[in-house]
Design an enzyme around this catalytic site. Structure first.
Site, PDB file in Angstrom:
ATOM      1  N   CYS A  20       0.814  -1.220   0.000  1.00  0.00           N
ATOM      2  CA  CYS A  20       0.000   0.000   0.000  1.00  0.00           C
ATOM      3  C   CYS A  20       0.845   1.267   0.000  1.00  0.00           C
ATOM      4  O   CYS A  20       0.307   2.368  -0.106  1.00  0.00           O
ATOM      5  CB  CYS A  20      -0.962  -0.018   1.183  1.00  0.00           C
ATOM      6  SG  CYS A  20      -2.360  -1.126   0.917  1.00  0.00           S
ATOM      7  N   LYS A  23       0.440   3.632  -3.089  1.00  0.00           N
ATOM      8  CA  LYS A  23      -0.686   4.542  -3.289  1.00  0.00           C
ATOM      9  C   LYS A  23      -0.218   5.947  -3.671  1.00  0.00           C
ATOM     10  O   LYS A  23       0.806   6.428  -3.191  1.00  0.00           O
ATOM     11  CB  LYS A  23      -1.528   4.642  -2.011  1.00  0.00           C
ATOM     12  CG  LYS A  23      -2.524   3.504  -1.832  1.00  0.00           C
ATOM     13  CD  LYS A  23      -3.474   3.815  -0.697  1.00  0.00           C
ATOM     14  CE  LYS A  23      -4.563   2.771  -0.582  1.00  0.00           C
ATOM     15  NZ  LYS A  23      -5.534   3.105   0.478  1.00  0.00           N
ATOM     16  N   THR A  51     -16.647  10.293   0.360  1.00  0.00           N
ATOM     17  CA  THR A  51     -15.886  10.377   1.616  1.00  0.00           C
ATOM     18  C   THR A  51     -14.648   9.480   1.595  1.00  0.00           C
ATOM     19  O   THR A  51     -14.123   9.133   2.647  1.00  0.00           O
ATOM     20  CB  THR A  51     -16.763  10.002   2.827  1.00  0.00           C
ATOM     21  OG1 THR A  51     -17.215   8.642   2.690  1.00  0.00           O
ATOM     22  CG2 THR A  51     -17.956  10.935   2.943  1.00  0.00           C
ATOM     23  N   SER A  52     -14.186   9.112   0.402  1.00  0.00           N
ATOM     24  CA  SER A  52     -13.002   8.247   0.272  1.00  0.00           C
ATOM     25  C   SER A  52     -13.153   6.966   1.071  1.00  0.00           C
ATOM     26  O   SER A  52     -12.234   6.531   1.771  1.00  0.00           O
ATOM     27  CB  SER A  52     -11.736   9.000   0.714  1.00  0.00           C
ATOM     28  OG  SER A  52     -11.570  10.183  -0.015  1.00  0.00           O
ATOM     29  N   ASP A  54     -14.002   2.797   1.795  1.00  0.00           N
ATOM     30  CA  ASP A  54     -13.227   1.627   1.413  1.00  0.00           C
ATOM     31  C   ASP A  54     -13.766   0.898   0.190  1.00  0.00           C
ATOM     32  O   ASP A  54     -13.018   0.210  -0.502  1.00  0.00           O
ATOM     33  CB  ASP A  54     -13.159   0.647   2.598  1.00  0.00           C
ATOM     34  CG  ASP A  54     -12.501   1.278   3.806  1.00  0.00           C
ATOM     35  OD1 ASP A  54     -11.314   1.613   3.707  1.00  0.00           O
ATOM     36  OD2 ASP A  54     -13.165   1.459   4.837  1.00  0.00           O
ATOM     37  N   ASP A  71      -8.296  -3.675  -5.335  1.00  0.00           N
ATOM     38  CA  ASP A  71      -7.014  -3.249  -4.772  1.00  0.00           C
ATOM     39  C   ASP A  71      -5.917  -4.107  -5.368  1.00  0.00           C
ATOM     40  O   ASP A  71      -6.062  -5.328  -5.494  1.00  0.00           O
ATOM     41  CB  ASP A  71      -7.016  -3.391  -3.245  1.00  0.00           C
ATOM     42  CG  ASP A  71      -6.249  -2.267  -2.567  1.00  0.00           C
ATOM     43  OD1 ASP A  71      -5.136  -1.964  -3.034  1.00  0.00           O
ATOM     44  OD2 ASP A  71      -6.762  -1.696  -1.596  1.00  0.00           O
ATOM     45  N   ASP A  94     -11.464  -4.611   2.275  1.00  0.00           N
ATOM     46  CA  ASP A  94     -12.384  -3.502   2.050  1.00  0.00           C
ATOM     47  C   ASP A  94     -13.843  -3.937   2.104  1.00  0.00           C
ATOM     48  O   ASP A  94     -14.716  -3.144   2.442  1.00  0.00           O
ATOM     49  CB  ASP A  94     -12.088  -2.837   0.701  1.00  0.00           C
ATOM     50  CG  ASP A  94     -10.804  -2.017   0.721  1.00  0.00           C
ATOM     51  OD1 ASP A  94     -10.370  -1.627   1.820  1.00  0.00           O
ATOM     52  OD2 ASP A  94     -10.238  -1.780  -0.357  1.00  0.00           O
ATOM     53  N   HIS A 143      -8.159 -10.647 -15.177  1.00  0.00           N
ATOM     54  CA  HIS A 143      -7.514 -10.102 -16.368  1.00  0.00           C
ATOM     55  C   HIS A 143      -6.013 -10.096 -16.148  1.00  0.00           C
ATOM     56  O   HIS A 143      -5.531  -9.856 -15.032  1.00  0.00           O
ATOM     57  CB  HIS A 143      -8.003  -8.675 -16.631  1.00  0.00           C
ATOM     58  CG  HIS A 143      -7.500  -8.094 -17.917  1.00  0.00           C
ATOM     59  ND1 HIS A 143      -7.818  -8.625 -19.149  1.00  0.00           N
ATOM     60  CD2 HIS A 143      -6.681  -7.037 -18.165  1.00  0.00           C
ATOM     61  CE1 HIS A 143      -7.233  -7.915 -20.100  1.00  0.00           C
ATOM     62  NE2 HIS A 143      -6.535  -6.942 -19.533  1.00  0.00           N
ATOM     63  N   ASP A 230     -10.700   0.593   7.191  1.00  0.00           N
ATOM     64  CA  ASP A 230      -9.471  -0.156   7.464  1.00  0.00           C
ATOM     65  C   ASP A 230      -8.276   0.766   7.245  1.00  0.00           C
ATOM     66  O   ASP A 230      -8.306   1.679   6.416  1.00  0.00           O
ATOM     67  CB  ASP A 230      -9.362  -1.440   6.645  1.00  0.00           C
ATOM     68  CG  ASP A 230      -9.367  -1.233   5.138  1.00  0.00           C
ATOM     69  OD1 ASP A 230      -9.649  -0.109   4.694  1.00  0.00           O
ATOM     70  OD2 ASP A 230      -9.092  -2.198   4.407  1.00  0.00           O
TER      71      ASP A 230
END
Length: 354
Positions: A20, A23, A51-52, A54, A71, A94, A143, A230
């Protein structure tokens, strides 16, 4: 740790950032997403990008809502099987963070096929599949692409009752904050990349990053649990700020109560921190009030990117013991009360550390 095939490079050497920590920094991400708010929003979309949170949540009927998230990232470790496990656990988290139960996943795979062997790539996928089996879900498709850097992750889908959706923006004044996992994964990944993480530290890191956040649905079933998120790439500070901003409140965190992985403070004192930690702090540090005398290591750990981190729960004080009991019954012995939510005085920051 499984050694790479002799003719292959270390997985982590092929990526410019791992886990992570890959990001995009929160400030830059906010700029990139500014125009997305103008898109049409159907009434069935219970949770979008506002609100961003998960995951997205779309109501199907009176009893069911679909939780959808994705993710993926570059390697945080060199063992391909462990890389797959960590990435899959992180993606499924998430769904749990919204109060949902996973139902299936799709794999997202980008690999430098001229550099890595089919056997190594297969081990990444096997690691991801092992976590999906533990979660009780199939990998129903996906994919693949030929990529310069190794990338692996999932699209994760789940179901939740519309009344049990737990957003990151519904905390209430007076709520207590409970953190489900200790911090320090980013610091440990930095130490690993520089060859300074011992075997015990590695095992501790893998245990944390591959532990599914299964308490999510049981926590969401409690009326006294108001908000869940999270803690991942933006660190504890970044995700606590999202809760505070979305809820129009102030988060107050008792730093002494925040659980840390064993040995992490000492590693941070040796300068083993990620570049993402500094980028995180540059993006949101102005919204945080720190006590006099706090050291640079504590600041770095606050913004330390957590790959597959723990759930952060905002709950009524009389629900705390139930929340802790759910965590502990599912193997999260380190879960701890770390702070509370308050009405925000006009002259104070959104996040206050004490």
């Amino acid at each position: 740790m499984t050694a790479p095939i002799a003719t292959e490079p270390r997985l982590s050497s092929l990526s410019h950032g791992g886990g992570c920590g890959c990001k995009i920094a929160p400030g830059l991400l906010s700029q990139i997403l500014q125009g997305c708010s103008a898109l049409p929003v159907p009434p069935q979309l219970l949770v979008g990008i506002e609100t961003s949170d998960d995951a997205a949540v779309y109501q199907l009927n009176d009893e069911q809502a679909l939780v959808a998230t994705t993710d993926f990232f570059m390697p945080i470790v060199d063992d391909p099987y462990d890389f797959g496990r960590i990435a899959a656990t992180n993606a499924i988290s998430d769904v749990y963070a919204m109060g949902g139960t996973p139902i299936m996943a799709l794999a997202l795979v980008g690999m430098p096929i001229n550099v890595l062997s089919p056997q190594t790539i297969a081990r990444v996928l096997e690691g991801g599949a092992s976590v999906c089996r533990s979660a009780g879900i199939p990998i129903a498709g996906g994919h693949t692409i030929d990529s310069v850097e190794p990338i692996y992750g999932l699209v994760a889908l789940g179901l939740v009752h519309p009344k049990r959706v737990r957003r990151n923006a519904d905390a209430r004044a007076g709520d207590k904050l409970v953190l489900g996992k200790p911090l320090g994964v980013g610091v440990m990944s930095a130490a690993l990349k520089k060859g300074r993480l011992n075997e015990a530290g590695y095992r501790q890191m893998i245990d944390s990053t591959t532990r599914l956040n299964t308490p999510g649905p049981a926590l969401a079933a409690l009326d006294g649990v108001h908000a869940i998120t999270d803690v991942t790439g933006f660190g504890l500070a970044g995700h606590a700020l999202e809760v505070a901003r979305g809820s129009g409140l102030q988060a107050r965190v008792d730093w002494a109560a925040v659980p840390l992985l064993a040995g992490v403070r000492e590693l941070a004192e040796q300068g083993l921190v990620t570049g993402a930690s500094g980028r995180n702090w540059s993006a949101y540090g102005q919204d945080i009030s720190l006590p006099a005398g706090i050291d640079a290591q504590a600041q770095a750990l606050l913004s330390d990117p957590q790959t597959s981190g723990g759930l952060l729960v905002s709950c009524a004080p009389d629900t705390v013991e139930q929340v802790l009991a759910i965590f502990r019954s599912q193997g999260f012995a380190e879960a701890a009360v770390i702070g509370e939510m308050r009405l925000e005085p006009a002259d104070e920051k959104r996040l206050v550390l004490s």
